[in-house]
Design a protein around this motif. Structure first.
Motif, short mmCIF file in Angstrom:
data_model
loop_
_atom_site.label_atom_id
_atom_site.label_comp_id
_atom_site.label_asym_id
_atom_site.label_seq_id
_atom_site.Cartn_x
_atom_site.Cartn_y
_atom_site.Cartn_z
N THR A 172 8.71 -7.06 -8.99
CA THR A 172 8.54 -5.58 -8.83
C THR A 172 9.49 -4.57 -9.56
O THR A 172 9.52 -3.56 -9.07
N ARG A 180 4.90 -1.51 -6.20
CA ARG A 180 5.43 -2.57 -5.65
C ARG A 180 4.81 -3.19 -4.76
O ARG A 180 4.56 -4.39 -4.54
N ASP A 181 4.24 -2.54 -3.87
CA ASP A 181 3.53 -3.25 -2.64
C ASP A 181 2.28 -3.76 -3.13
O ASP A 181 1.74 -4.91 -2.58
N LEU A 184 3.09 -7.09 -4.37
CA LEU A 184 3.29 -8.24 -3.64
C LEU A 184 2.24 -8.41 -2.60
O LEU A 184 2.34 -9.61 -2.24
N THR A 202 14.61 -11.45 -4.88
CA THR A 202 14.55 -10.06 -4.61
C THR A 202 15.84 -9.61 -4.23
O THR A 202 16.70 -10.35 -3.36
N SER A 204 15.50 -6.96 -1.97
CA SER A 204 14.99 -6.21 -0.79
C SER A 204 14.65 -7.03 0.42
O SER A 204 14.02 -7.81 0.30
N ASP A 207 11.24 -6.65 1.65
CA ASP A 207 10.15 -7.50 1.09
C ASP A 207 10.08 -8.79 1.66
O ASP A 207 9.06 -9.16 2.09
N LYS A 210 8.93 -8.76 5.15
CA LYS A 210 7.32 -8.54 5.22
C LYS A 210 6.30 -9.77 4.91
O LYS A 210 5.30 -10.07 5.30
N TYR A 211 6.94 -10.35 3.62
CA TYR A 211 5.98 -11.19 2.90
C TYR A 211 6.36 -12.86 3.09
O TYR A 211 5.57 -14.03 3.04
#
Length: 287
Positions: A172, A180-181, A184, A202, A204, A207, A210-211
């Motif tokens: 991203t 980006r969202d 992802l 990444t 982040s 990120d 969350k994933y």
């Protein structure tokens, strides 16, 4: 059997003045099939070097790389076969687009797998649906569409090959938060539908929180930790010390803890934070 296994993996390259530098140093690791693994670390920690060993872009100086139990460097034939099962998406993958039309670009990978025309068309169609591309744009040049759409086309080209392992190096980069969202969410949806193994490099922490299912933390060419998200964030203070930016909500709870509040420090989502704060408020009300 693990999807990916690294044994004593070391990669050395020549730096300035012929100085030898260990980009990654004696890494041993097993990654389970179907796991979504986030890979984080400061710039120069060895993240990209690590994933470039997964499909044989780089050959280890020492050590071994196994995919589904097979040593990928056992023979050139084996390496070529394994590469067809691994989809690698670099930063700014839209720069890899080169065909006259979007349809041809997405079809390029499946064609190189030797598939028949009907199967190629099906894969192009399915990949477009998965990444949210309209079939109406398939006849267009990839250079006539927006940056976000180009990113989707590039990812569709990888997905159309139906890789068993999907490796993403900052997929991203350069996108705005909404773009980006979307990317992802699409990748996570693909992971759920196919149960493939995902490695996602990444910067982040938000990120990966969350994933991802698990996180590899790289530091100075070695693995600082490989663990569940919850266990990684228990070490939030240590993560900051090795130069990582932890989520803002995690920083808030570390500060609360330092000020004497009885709160956990492995908080990394707003949902978790609300639950803890409501509990604190309830306790106060009872006193």
């Amino acid at each position: 059997m693990s999807a990916i296994e690294l044994k004593n993996l070391t990669y050395i390259y020549g730096g300035a003045n012929n100085k030898k530098i260990k980009a990654i140093n004696n890494i041993s690791l097993k990654i389970e099939k179907g796991c979504y693994v986030g890979i984080i670390g400061h710039t120069g920690s060895g993240k990209s070097t690590l994933i470039q060993h997964i499909n044989g872009i780089l050959k280890p100086t020492f050590g071994n790389v196994y995919i589904n139990g097979e040593d990928i460097w056992a023979s050139n034939k084996k390496l070529a076969n394994i590469r067809t099962k691994i989809g690698l998406v670099f930063q700014y993958p839209e720069y890899q687009l080169f065909e006259e039309t979007i349809e041809k670009d997405i079809a390029f990978g499946p064609q190189n797998l030797g598939l028949n025309d009907d199967e190629i068309k099906k894969r192009v169609h399915d990949a477009c649906i998965m990444v949210g591309l309209s079939k109406d744009i398939l006849h267009k040049s990839p250079f006539e569409i927006s940056g976000g759409q180009k990113r989707r086309v590039a990812l569709a080209g990888i997905i159309a090959m139906m890789p068993k392992i999907l490796v993403l190096d900052e997929p991203t980069a350069g996108l705005d938060p909404m773009g980006r969202d979307k990317i992802l969410d699409m990748i996570k949806d693909y992971h759920k539908k196919t149960e493939c193994t995902v490695l996602h490099v990444t910067h982040s922490m938000e990120d990966v929180a969350k994933y991802a299912d698990k996180i590899i933390v790289m530091n100075k060419g070695q693995i600082f930790d490989y663990n569940s998200i919850e266990n990684i964030f228990k070490r939030a203070n240590e993560l900051q010390k090795i130069g990582l930016d932890i989520p803002e909500i995690s920083q808030v709870f570390i500060k609360l803890k330092n000020r004497g509040f009885d709160v956990p420090t492995n908080i990394y989502t707003v949902k978790q934070a609300i639950k803890v704060l409501n509990s604190l408020i309830a306790k106060k009300a009872e006193q």
